[in-house]
Write an enzyme that holds these catalytic residues in place. Structure first.
Site, PDB file in Angstrom:
ATOM      1  N   ARG A 121     -11.897   7.749  -2.634  1.00  0.00           N
ATOM      2  CA  ARG A 121     -12.224   9.161  -2.371  1.00  0.00           C
ATOM      3  C   ARG A 121     -13.738   9.337  -2.159  1.00  0.00           C
ATOM      4  O   ARG A 121     -14.161   9.983  -1.207  1.00  0.00           O
ATOM      5  CB  ARG A 121     -11.751  10.000  -3.563  1.00  0.00           C
ATOM      6  CG  ARG A 121     -11.667  11.476  -3.273  1.00  0.00           C
ATOM      7  CD  ARG A 121     -11.184  12.220  -4.514  1.00  0.00           C
ATOM      8  NE  ARG A 121      -9.938  11.675  -5.042  1.00  0.00           N
ATOM      9  CZ  ARG A 121      -9.493  11.856  -6.283  1.00  0.00           C
ATOM     10  NH1 ARG A 121     -10.184  12.596  -7.129  1.00  0.00           N
ATOM     11  NH2 ARG A 121      -8.357  11.322  -6.681  1.00  0.00           N
ATOM     12  N   ASP A 147      -0.161   5.187   0.795  1.00  0.00           N
ATOM     13  CA  ASP A 147      -0.411   6.200   1.834  1.00  0.00           C
ATOM     14  C   ASP A 147      -0.356   5.561   3.227  1.00  0.00           C
ATOM     15  O   ASP A 147      -1.152   4.664   3.530  1.00  0.00           O
ATOM     16  CB  ASP A 147      -1.805   6.826   1.650  1.00  0.00           C
ATOM     17  CG  ASP A 147      -1.961   7.541   0.315  1.00  0.00           C
ATOM     18  OD1 ASP A 147      -1.095   8.343  -0.035  1.00  0.00           O
ATOM     19  OD2 ASP A 147      -2.979   7.293  -0.364  1.00  0.00           O
ATOM     20  N   ASP A 149      -1.488  -0.295   6.092  1.00  0.00           N
ATOM     21  CA  ASP A 149      -1.725   0.433   7.349  1.00  0.00           C
ATOM     22  C   ASP A 149      -3.213   0.530   7.646  1.00  0.00           C
ATOM     23  O   ASP A 149      -3.598   1.087   8.681  1.00  0.00           O
ATOM     24  CB  ASP A 149      -1.143   1.857   7.281  1.00  0.00           C
ATOM     25  CG  ASP A 149      -1.935   2.746   6.355  1.00  0.00           C
ATOM     26  OD1 ASP A 149      -2.231   2.308   5.221  1.00  0.00           O
ATOM     27  OD2 ASP A 149      -2.294   3.871   6.746  1.00  0.00           O
ATOM     28  N   SER A 192      -5.276   4.894  -4.363  1.00  0.00           N
ATOM     29  CA  SER A 192      -5.175   6.305  -4.725  1.00  0.00           C
ATOM     30  C   SER A 192      -4.948   6.522  -6.217  1.00  0.00           C
ATOM     31  O   SER A 192      -4.110   5.876  -6.834  1.00  0.00           O
ATOM     32  CB  SER A 192      -4.029   6.957  -3.955  1.00  0.00           C
ATOM     33  OG  SER A 192      -3.842   8.286  -4.424  1.00  0.00           O
ATOM     34  N   GLY A 250      -7.514   3.632   3.336  1.00  0.00           N
ATOM     35  CA  GLY A 250      -7.593   2.546   2.355  1.00  0.00           C
ATOM     36  C   GLY A 250      -8.790   2.611   1.434  1.00  0.00           C
ATOM     37  O   GLY A 250      -8.792   1.970   0.395  1.00  0.00           O
ATOM     38  N   ILE A 251      -9.816   3.379   1.804  1.00  0.00           N
ATOM     39  CA  ILE A 251     -11.019   3.354   0.963  1.00  0.00           C
ATOM     40  C   ILE A 251     -10.997   4.501  -0.060  1.00  0.00           C
ATOM     41  O   ILE A 251     -10.227   5.447   0.071  1.00  0.00           O
ATOM     42  CB  ILE A 251     -12.309   3.357   1.809  1.00  0.00           C
ATOM     43  CG1 ILE A 251     -12.486   4.678   2.533  1.00  0.00           C
ATOM     44  CG2 ILE A 251     -12.327   2.197   2.791  1.00  0.00           C
ATOM     45  CD1 ILE A 251     -13.853   4.808   3.174  1.00  0.00           C
ATOM     46  N   ASN A 304      -3.713   9.215  -7.134  1.00  0.00           N
ATOM     47  CA  ASN A 304      -2.524  10.076  -7.131  1.00  0.00           C
ATOM     48  C   ASN A 304      -1.237   9.282  -6.884  1.00  0.00           C
ATOM     49  O   ASN A 304      -0.169   9.877  -6.711  1.00  0.00           O
ATOM     50  CB  ASN A 304      -2.666  11.142  -6.035  1.00  0.00           C
ATOM     51  CG  ASN A 304      -3.810  12.113  -6.331  1.00  0.00           C
ATOM     52  OD1 ASN A 304      -3.773  12.824  -7.329  1.00  0.00           O
ATOM     53  ND2 ASN A 304      -4.820  12.139  -5.484  1.00  0.00           N
ATOM     54  N   ASP A 335       0.870  -1.170   0.000  1.00  0.00           N
ATOM     55  CA  ASP A 335       0.000   0.000   0.000  1.00  0.00           C
ATOM     56  C   ASP A 335       0.918   1.234   0.000  1.00  0.00           C
ATOM     57  O   ASP A 335       2.105   1.139   0.350  1.00  0.00           O
ATOM     58  CB  ASP A 335      -0.881  -0.031   1.258  1.00  0.00           C
ATOM     59  CG  ASP A 335      -1.714   1.219   1.390  1.00  0.00           C
ATOM     60  OD1 ASP A 335      -2.408   1.563   0.423  1.00  0.00           O
ATOM     61  OD2 ASP A 335      -1.649   1.873   2.460  1.00  0.00           O
TER      62      ASP A 335
END
Ligand code: BG6
Ligand code: MG
Length: 220
Positions: free
Chosen positions: A49, A11, A170, A116, A46-47, A118, A9
């Site tokens: 936007r 972020d 995380d 993400s 984790g979910i 991004n 993962d």
């Protein structure tokens, strides 16, 4: 089956951009007078936007149309992208970089698996892209964590079955996604505190002894 690949993962695992997500959501929530704090923020890890926005709006007195929701999500993302402009290779955590290098030297294949949209931008800003054999991000999936799609797609990019890959997360939703896809999960941060992983780590370097055992076919 011995360990051959690791799916990371982004972020909150490879970088602290989870804090920028929090700040951007907090500013948006304040601007529309919706209560939002770090406890609510943990549910957003984790979910996607839009799913995050739905959780924030649970406490809103006003009902928003789909167009208004899209505009709110766009506003949050614009602010988040502004905050990301501050990132440079200097912000790459040395512990993260040395862990990635060691894992690569041991012959493990590494892939980013993030919800993400991004993710590629962030990896490029931190100069981390070249450490990975693949990147699966929010633009390549249709179902967000806890659905396992992102991890199954990332494992397929490495041409590896789930049983030979370890997911690093995380987010509790991310650990659930890993388990739903048949992966082992090593957790850091919030998910580690909540003991959501098969391995619950204090930091990324703790991966090294675990991966060493798993690579030699051990189970613990
Ligand atoms: C995940 C974050 O990595 O990406 C979530 O943990 C975030 O909090 C999700 O909502 C989607 O990110 P983005 O950058 O596409 O809005
Ligand atoms: Mg995360």
């Amino acid at each position: 089956m011995p360990l051959q690949g690791i799916l990371f993962d982004l972020d909150g695992v490879l970088c602290s951009t989870d804090e920028y997500h929090y700040r951007a959501w907090k500013e948006l929530a304040d601007s529309i007078s919706v209560p939002f704090d770090r406890t609510v923020n943990e549910r957003l890890r984790g979910i996607s936007r839009m799913d995050s926005l739905e959780i924030i709006l649970e406490k809103s007195a006003k009902t928003y149309t789909p167009e208004e929701k899209r505009a709110l999500a766009d506003r949050k993302n614009a602010r988040y992208r502004e905050l990301l402009q501050n990132l440079s290779p200097k912000d790459a955590d040395p512990d993260v970089v040395s862990t990635l290098l060691t894992l690569r030297k041991r012959g493990l294949r590494l892939c980013v698996a993030s919800s993400s949209k991004n993710a590629r931008f962030i990896l490029d800003r931190l100069a981390l892209t070249s450490y990975f054999d693949g990147v699966c991000d929010g633009t390549q999936i249709t179902r967000a964590k806890p659905d396992p799609e992102v991890f199954l797609t990332a494992a397929a990019m490495l041409s590896l079955p789930p049983e030979s890959c370890l997911v690093v997360e995380d987010a509790v939703a991310g650990a659930q996604a890993a388990h739903a896809g048949g992966f082992l999960a090593a957790c850091v941060g919030d998910a580690s505190k909540k003991r959501a992983g098969d391995y619950n780590l204090a930091g990324l370097p703790d991966l090294l002894p675990i991966c060493d055992r798993l690579q030699r076919g051990g189970t613990t």
